[in-house]
Design a protein around this motif. Structure first.
Motif, PDB file in Angstrom:
ATOM      1  N   THR A 133       0.851  -1.184   0.000  1.00 37.25           N
ATOM      2  CA  THR A 133       0.000   0.000   0.000  1.00 37.25           C
ATOM      3  C   THR A 133       0.888   1.237   0.000  1.00 37.25           C
ATOM      4  N   PHE A 154      -3.103   4.206  -1.131  1.00 40.02           N
ATOM      5  CA  PHE A 154      -3.520   3.595  -2.391  1.00 40.02           C
ATOM      6  C   PHE A 154      -3.024   2.151  -2.436  1.00 40.02           C
ATOM      7  N   ASP A 155      -3.902   1.231  -2.800  1.00 36.93           N
ATOM      8  CA  ASP A 155      -3.499  -0.155  -3.023  1.00 36.93           C
ATOM      9  C   ASP A 155      -2.937  -0.239  -4.438  1.00 36.93           C
ATOM     10  N   HIS A 156      -1.652   0.073  -4.592  1.00 36.26           N
ATOM     11  CA  HIS A 156      -1.098   0.173  -5.943  1.00 36.26           C
ATOM     12  C   HIS A 156      -0.569  -1.158  -6.466  1.00 36.26           C
ATOM     13  N   GLN A 195      -5.125  -5.642  -6.136  1.00 33.85           N
ATOM     14  CA  GLN A 195      -6.333  -4.873  -5.845  1.00 33.85           C
ATOM     15  C   GLN A 195      -7.351  -5.637  -5.011  1.00 33.85           C
ATOM     16  N   SER A 250      -6.239  -1.745   4.649  1.00 32.77           N
ATOM     17  CA  SER A 250      -5.428  -1.588   3.450  1.00 32.77           C
ATOM     18  C   SER A 250      -4.988  -2.979   2.999  1.00 32.77           C
ATOM     19  N   CYS A 255     -10.128   2.020 -10.435  1.00 26.67           N
ATOM     20  CA  CYS A 255     -10.718   1.721  -9.129  1.00 26.67           C
ATOM     21  C   CYS A 255     -10.771   2.974  -8.263  1.00 26.67           C
ATOM     22  N   ASP A 295     -10.323   3.791  -4.946  1.00 27.42           N
ATOM     23  CA  ASP A 295      -9.762   3.151  -3.758  1.00 27.42           C
ATOM     24  C   ASP A 295     -10.477   3.579  -2.477  1.00 27.42           C
ATOM     25  N   LYS A 352     -13.500   1.492  -1.161  1.00 26.22           N
ATOM     26  CA  LYS A 352     -13.342   0.141  -0.643  1.00 26.22           C
ATOM     27  C   LYS A 352     -13.722   0.104   0.841  1.00 26.22           C
ATOM     28  N   ARG A 362     -12.270   2.460   4.284  1.00 20.63           N
ATOM     29  CA  ARG A 362     -11.316   3.395   3.679  1.00 20.63           C
ATOM     30  C   ARG A 362     -11.660   4.858   3.978  1.00 20.63           C
TER      31      ARG A 362
END
Length: 370
Positions: A80, A90-92, A95, A175, A331, A333, A336, A339
């Motif tokens: 993350t 951000f969950d880069h 996903q 996350s 997405c 983020d 989610k 979050r």
């Protein structure tokens, strides 16, 4: 000896189940004959596969050390990215999690009970880039199943990370790296920001000797040149060695491990290097509502409602983009589970498609553009 072999074989079977969801490869170098339930095991690679393998070995009585290149914490694809501005995240990498096998489903239930994942019930869609058609994921899966039963041809494009395939979706909470943080805290010793450069099998002692370097705080070329020479085999002696990252078998990559004294280990590395993989380029975006509007809303206690009227509106929470040469995934983020941080900033992520990226990369990478 037989008991040890059964444990290691079971570790590999269970770890591969986890690995299939994230597409790394997990390999084992030879265990020494002296290793038992109290043996010392080194795991190189702190992604979900390496950490799950370490967790299972600890449960069997082994003492395990995990070495990972991550600067602050392990995670691999389940990482993350966080910012200093407003504490955005951000969950880069990965996903979501979509377990397909019963074994992995039971593992996800364990994570669910531990509170590190939650079912993702957001609006996930299939977005046809050329026509602009949006189809809900569940509707698309149902259509595909009906066409298959009727004997008609079905689409082979199951979207980004097969999100358009049947199965429940889970999200790490709060996350993505909550999953790997949980696994890292279950008994193994985790050493971050460590590069294992060499591993040699000593046939006289039946031990693995590891040599490497702790990369922090020396990060610049000038600082690296000023470091003293690496002490040979400074990372310890182990009864067993597990390579849980594809990079360990790919010469020229940051994670490559030079193996010595093990023909079997070299063959395993060749198999790891032959596994295809694709780089990921992630674009991280944040949309901030008008400050005056948010200040007034905060005073009235209607911050959440005001934020909903000010951010970028999309007809979905996430979209698998098909027939696009540039984008394969979009997405929101911040939509989610778990979050909402009270910042009212919408966090969005877009991942480049395979066609947009170079297919010559020999190793998986995840890069973020802020």
């Amino acid at each position: 000896m037989l008991h040890r072999k059964r444990i290691i074989d079971k570790v590999l079977r269970r770890t591969r189940i986890v690995a299939e969801a994230f597409r790394p490869i997990v390999c084992r170098a030879p265990m020494s004959s002296a290793a038992g339930a109290s043996g010392q095991v080194a795991v190189v690679g702190g992604g979900v596969s390496g950490l799950y393998c370490a967790q299972y070995l600890v449960q069997q009585g082994y003492t395990v050390t995990v070495f990972d290149l991550g600067k602050h914490c392990p995670g691999g694809r389940l990482t993350t990215r966080r910012t200093t501005w407003k504490g955005l995240q951000f969950d880069h990498g990965c996903q979501f999690v979509r377990p397909a096998r019963d074994t992995f489903k039971s593992i996800c239930q364990e994570w669910l009970s531990a509170g590190v994942v939650a079912p993702w019930e957001g609006k996930v869609v299939r977005y046809e880039a050329k026509s602009g058609t949006i189809t809900d994921r569940i509707d698309f899966i149902r259509q595909q199943q009906q066409q298959e039963k009727a004997g008609a041809a079905v689409s082979g494009n199951t979207g980004f990370l097969d999100v358009l395939s049947p199965g429940d979706l889970y999200i790490g909470v709060p996350s993505s790296d909550a999953i790997t943080n949980y696994l890292a805290g279950t008994g193994a010793t985790v050493r971050n920001d460590v590069k294992i450069a060499k591993a040699a099998f000593d046939s006289s002692t039946k031990k693995w000797l590891l040599e490497g370097v702790v990369r922090s705080p020396a990060r610049t070329l000038t600082e690296l040149k000023q470091l003293p020479p690496i002490t040979p085999w400074n990372m310890g002696m182990y009864d067993g060695l597990i390579l849980a990252d594809k990079m360990t078998g790919c010469p020229g990559t940051p994670g490559f491990v030079e193996l010595q004294g093990s023909t079997a280990g070299t063959k395993l590395q060749s198999a790891m290097a032959a596994v295809g993989s694709t780089p990921i380029l992630a674009l991280l975006m944040a949309y901030q509502p008008l400050e005056a509007t948010m200040t007034a809303a905060a005073e009235k206690g209607t911050l959440g409602a005001a934020a909903a009227t000010q951010v970028l509106h999309l007809p979905f929470d996430a979209a698998a983009v098909v027939n696009s040469e540039e984008i394969s995934w979009i997405c929101v983020d911040s939509n989610k589970p778990v979050r909402w941080f009270g910042t009212a900033v919408q966090m969005d992520l877009a991942a480049a498609s395979c066609g947009y990226l170079s297919s010559s990369s020999s190793c998986y990478s995840s890069r973020a553009v802020m």
